[in-house]
Design an enzyme around this catalytic site. Structure first.
Site: not given
Length: 131
Positions: A85-87, A114
């Site tokens: 996962g990232c932003q 996120y």
């Protein structure tokens, strides 16, 4: 074109609720590929989490972490179940492709990242930096 899996079509993207269920119950580890600064400002609240940045922020902009794969391989093995996962879901998609091309077998990309996790009201943690 050779027969390698370089298309992002090989990456399985799941939503934040599926990700939370897998992280809670199925032995998955969450790899947050955002920068350390982003991670410290808030990250998903799960038991098994690693912060291994896919990119770094520099004065010239973001640059790819040249040790990303090496760092993942030192923390995980290729049979581990990983959710990346990232932003917002873009960096994690690229990171997922790199991991799949390196023969990691159980990779899922968390769509929306996120931002979607927070928007869904799921639990987050902040890491206080001591200055």
């Amino acid at each position: 074109m050779e027969g390698n899996k370089s298309s992002s079509g090989a990456v399985e993207t799941i939503d934040v609720h599926q990700a939370k269920d897998l992280l809670d119950d199925s032995g998955y580890t969450y790899i947050d590929v955002r920068t350390t600064e982003e991670f410290n400002n808030g990250h998903v609240d799960v038991k098994n989490i690693l912060n291994i940045p896919y990119m770094f922020s520099t004065p010239e902009g973001r640059v790819k972490n040249p040790q990303f794969l090496e760092q993942v391989m030192s923390a995980c093995n290729k049979d581990d179940k990983l959710i990346v996962g990232c932003q917002s879901g873009v960096r994690s998609l690229h990171a997922s492709v790199v991991l799949l091309e390196s023969e990691f077998k159980h990779i899922k990309n968390m769509g929306g990242g996120y931002a979607a996790w927070v928007e869904s009201g799921l639990s987050v943690k902040k890491t206080k930096s001591e200055l």
